[in-house]
Design a protein around this motif. Structure first.
Motif, PDB file in Angstrom:
ATOM      1  N   VAL A   1       8.715 -12.020  -2.982  1.00 62.61           N
ATOM      2  CA  VAL A   1       8.857 -13.161  -3.616  1.00 62.61           C
ATOM      3  C   VAL A   1       9.629 -13.759  -3.107  1.00 62.61           C
ATOM      4  CG1 VAL A   1       9.183 -13.707  -6.031  1.00 62.61           C
ATOM      5  CG2 VAL A   1       7.865 -11.699  -5.862  1.00 62.61           C
ATOM      6  N   LEU A   2       9.258 -15.663  -3.014  1.00 60.94           N
ATOM      7  CA  LEU A   2       9.881 -15.961  -2.510  1.00 60.94           C
ATOM      8  C   LEU A   2      10.198 -16.979  -3.574  1.00 60.94           C
ATOM      9  CD1 LEU A   2       8.598 -16.800   1.288  1.00 60.94           C
ATOM     10  CD2 LEU A   2      10.587 -15.565   0.429  1.00 60.94           C
ATOM     11  N   ARG A   3      10.868 -18.043  -3.853  1.00 62.83           N
ATOM     12  CA  ARG A   3      11.631 -19.484  -4.263  1.00 62.83           C
ATOM     13  C   ARG A   3      12.042 -20.633  -4.406  1.00 62.83           C
ATOM     14  NH1 ARG A   3      15.383 -18.343  -9.394  1.00 62.83           N
ATOM     15  NH2 ARG A   3      15.263 -20.136  -9.453  1.00 62.83           N
TER      16      ARG A   3
ATOM     17  N   GLU B   1      -0.770 -15.089 -15.812  1.00 61.79           N
ATOM     18  CA  GLU B   1      -1.392 -15.232 -15.317  1.00 61.79           C
ATOM     19  C   GLU B   1      -0.488 -14.706 -13.772  1.00 61.79           C
ATOM     20  OE1 GLU B   1      -4.814 -15.337 -12.348  1.00 61.79           O
ATOM     21  OE2 GLU B   1      -4.754 -14.996 -14.583  1.00 61.79           O
ATOM     22  N   LEU B   2       0.627 -15.041 -14.089  1.00 66.10           N
ATOM     23  CA  LEU B   2       1.582 -15.165 -12.601  1.00 66.10           C
ATOM     24  C   LEU B   2       1.851 -14.115 -12.526  1.00 66.10           C
ATOM     25  CD1 LEU B   2       4.640 -17.656 -12.562  1.00 66.10           C
ATOM     26  CD2 LEU B   2       4.485 -15.250 -12.096  1.00 66.10           C
ATOM     27  N   VAL B   3       2.041 -12.699 -13.358  1.00 63.62           N
ATOM     28  CA  VAL B   3       2.307 -11.941 -13.180  1.00 63.62           C
ATOM     29  C   VAL B   3       1.002 -10.645 -12.872  1.00 63.62           C
ATOM     30  CG1 VAL B   3       2.739  -8.903 -14.006  1.00 63.62           C
ATOM     31  CG2 VAL B   3       4.109 -11.593 -14.717  1.00 63.62           C
ATOM     32  N   ARG B   4      -0.174 -11.489 -13.274  1.00 67.15           N
ATOM     33  CA  ARG B   4      -1.033 -10.562 -11.916  1.00 67.15           C
ATOM     34  C   ARG B   4      -1.599 -11.764 -10.453  1.00 67.15           C
ATOM     35  NH1 ARG B   4      -6.082  -9.911 -15.732  1.00 67.15           N
ATOM     36  NH2 ARG B   4      -4.943 -11.546 -16.667  1.00 67.15           N
TER      37      ARG B   4
ATOM     38  N   ASP C   1      14.630 -24.693 -13.045  1.00 63.51           N
ATOM     39  CA  ASP C   1      14.032 -24.202 -14.812  1.00 63.51           C
ATOM     40  C   ASP C   1      12.480 -23.391 -15.037  1.00 63.51           C
ATOM     41  OD1 ASP C   1      16.215 -25.611 -14.988  1.00 63.51           O
ATOM     42  OD2 ASP C   1      15.212 -28.010 -14.729  1.00 63.51           O
ATOM     43  N   ARG C   2      11.636 -24.248 -14.528  1.00 64.61           N
ATOM     44  CA  ARG C   2      10.339 -23.478 -14.740  1.00 64.61           C
ATOM     45  C   ARG C   2      10.224 -22.449 -13.218  1.00 64.61           C
ATOM     46  NH1 ARG C   2       6.658 -28.821 -13.942  1.00 64.61           N
ATOM     47  NH2 ARG C   2       8.695 -29.530 -12.310  1.00 64.61           N
ATOM     48  N   THR C   3      10.544 -22.168 -12.048  1.00 64.80           N
ATOM     49  CA  THR C   3      10.472 -21.552 -11.199  1.00 64.80           C
ATOM     50  C   THR C   3      11.732 -20.006 -11.668  1.00 64.80           C
ATOM     51  OG1 THR C   3      10.266 -22.769  -9.280  1.00 64.80           O
ATOM     52  CG2 THR C   3      11.136 -20.591  -9.246  1.00 64.80           C
ATOM     53  N   GLY C   4      12.909 -20.254 -12.051  1.00 60.73           N
ATOM     54  CA  GLY C   4      14.381 -19.694 -12.757  1.00 60.73           C
ATOM     55  C   GLY C   4      13.123 -19.177 -13.810  1.00 60.73           C
ATOM     56  N   VAL C   5      12.850 -19.673 -14.642  1.00 56.96           N
ATOM     57  CA  VAL C   5      12.259 -18.815 -16.051  1.00 56.96           C
ATOM     58  C   VAL C   5      10.850 -17.849 -15.032  1.00 56.96           C
ATOM     59  CG1 VAL C   5      11.204 -18.403 -17.838  1.00 56.96           C
ATOM     60  CG2 VAL C   5      13.136 -20.767 -17.784  1.00 56.96           C
ATOM     61  N   SER C   6      10.403 -18.352 -14.556  1.00 60.30           N
ATOM     62  CA  SER C   6       9.143 -17.700 -13.678  1.00 60.30           C
ATOM     63  C   SER C   6      10.046 -15.927 -13.158  1.00 60.30           C
ATOM     64  CB  SER C   6       8.475 -18.311 -13.283  1.00 60.30           C
ATOM     65  OG  SER C   6       7.836 -19.359 -13.647  1.00 60.30           O
ATOM     66  N   VAL C   7      10.528 -16.618 -12.305  1.00 61.37           N
ATOM     67  CA  VAL C   7      11.375 -14.919 -11.266  1.00 61.37           C
ATOM     68  C   VAL C   7      12.164 -14.019 -12.618  1.00 61.37           C
ATOM     69  CG1 VAL C   7      12.684 -15.072  -9.667  1.00 61.37           C
ATOM     70  CG2 VAL C   7      10.958 -16.739  -9.473  1.00 61.37           C
TER      71      VAL C   7
ATOM     72  N   LEU D   1       0.156 -16.665  -0.356  1.00 64.22           N
ATOM     73  CA  LEU D   1      -0.161 -17.366  -1.865  1.00 64.22           C
ATOM     74  C   LEU D   1       0.977 -18.329  -2.241  1.00 64.22           C
ATOM     75  CD1 LEU D   1      -1.479 -16.926  -3.910  1.00 64.22           C
ATOM     76  CD2 LEU D   1       0.041 -15.340  -5.119  1.00 64.22           C
ATOM     77  N   VAL D   2       0.361 -19.310  -3.268  1.00 66.52           N
ATOM     78  CA  VAL D   2       1.822 -19.932  -3.502  1.00 66.52           C
ATOM     79  C   VAL D   2       1.253 -20.960  -4.604  1.00 66.52           C
ATOM     80  CG1 VAL D   2       2.316 -22.649  -3.255  1.00 66.52           C
ATOM     81  CG2 VAL D   2       2.323 -21.072  -1.181  1.00 66.52           C
ATOM     82  N   ILE D   3       2.446 -20.263  -5.953  1.00 70.17           N
ATOM     83  CA  ILE D   3       2.256 -20.264  -7.160  1.00 70.17           C
ATOM     84  C   ILE D   3       2.569 -22.083  -7.242  1.00 70.17           C
ATOM     85  CG2 ILE D   3       2.597 -19.754  -9.618  1.00 70.17           C
ATOM     86  CD1 ILE D   3       1.996 -16.878  -8.666  1.00 70.17           C
ATOM     87  N   ASP D   4       2.168 -22.826  -7.808  1.00 70.52           N
ATOM     88  CA  ASP D   4       2.972 -23.930  -7.983  1.00 70.52           C
ATOM     89  C   ASP D   4       3.091 -24.377  -9.480  1.00 70.52           C
ATOM     90  OD1 ASP D   4       3.453 -26.761  -8.076  1.00 70.52           O
ATOM     91  OD2 ASP D   4       2.098 -27.536  -6.837  1.00 70.52           O
ATOM     92  N   LEU D   5       4.222 -24.351 -10.162  1.00 74.98           N
ATOM     93  CA  LEU D   5       4.296 -24.673 -11.236  1.00 74.98           C
ATOM     94  C   LEU D   5       4.226 -26.311 -11.774  1.00 74.98           C
ATOM     95  CD1 LEU D   5       6.958 -21.292 -11.532  1.00 74.98           C
ATOM     96  CD2 LEU D   5       4.731 -21.560 -12.457  1.00 74.98           C
TER      97      LEU D   5
END
Length: 228
Positions: A27-29, A108-111, A129-135, A49-53
């Motif tokens: 996992v990279l952020r 879905e992010l966890v999946r 912010d969005r990345t911080g909460v998700s990670v 894989l890139v998850i764009d928030l």
């Protein structure tokens, strides 16, 4: 001119409460990447894989890392806020709104992370912010203790100049000067509020995750993928 990805880091290498380690290279952020970006030695790049928030009005028609062969998944956390929702007066309030309104994207992010075969990059605009909460959610779900989660969140303080430089190159999309100063900061109380909510929930963060639509199976899959 090639630049390093702003606010990029590998969140692996931290220990869980039961003595396991979060794998490096999983996992990279970061802040929003460019197709010209490079990564420091030791960082898996490009990710598979890139998850764009980001929301649609922030994003390019084609993600800059799509040409590298990465699979792009868009989970626009802030666009999930319901019409008529009262605006947040602080980052702490914004983070709690995201937890309340963007639950389907967080599940879905966890999946996605749990089933990814290679490195996953999670990013928004600043990677704060969005990345911080998700990670933070990912790390807590696999058992990383909160002090390590807070420390990772606060690392963004060291990337402010690189983040600002990247955002200034996108005229018309990001108006940082119009935001209250506290929204540009990295306040520890904002992430502490999120962690407090999870810790106070019946069953802790796993109980919270199941209540928003997740499952024990998703949590177990995430742990199998991320932990050594």
């Amino acid at each position: 001119m090639r630049e390093f990805v702003p606010n990029l880091r590998d969140v692996g290498g931290v220990e869980t409460a039961d003595g396991k380690l979060v794998q490096r290279g999983r996992v990279l952020r970061s802040a929003m990447p460019s197709h010209k970006d490079i990564a420091p030695d030791g960082i898996v790049w490009p990710p598979s894989l890139v998850i764009d928030l980001r929301s649609a009005n922030e994003s390019e028609p084609i993600h800059p890392l799509a040409r590298s062969g990465a699979r792009i998944v868009n989970l626009p956390l802030l666009s999930a806020l319901r019409p008529g929702t009262a605006p947040a007066e602080s980052l702490a309030g914004l983070y709690l709104l995201m937890l309340d309104h963007a639950s389907m994207y967080l599940v879905e992010l966890v999946r996605e992370v749990g089933t990814a075969r290679g490195a996953t990059l999670i990013h928004c605009a600043a990677g704060k912010d969005r990345t911080g909460v998700s990670v933070a959610m990912l790390l807590r779900l696999v058992g990383v203790e909160r002090e390590h989660v807070v420390a990772d969140f606060l690392e963004t303080q060291h990337a402010e100049q690189a983040i600002s430089s990247r955002l200034r190159k996108l005229p018309g999309r990001h108006h940082r000067a119009a935001l209250p100063p506290e929204f540009l900061a990295v306040p520890v109380e904002a992430i502490e509020g999120v962690l407090d909510l999870w810790d106070s929930h019946d069953g802790g963060i796993e109980g919270w995750f199941i209540d928003i639509g997740g499952s024990e199976d998703l949590v177990e899959q995430l742990r199998r993928t991320l932990l050594t």
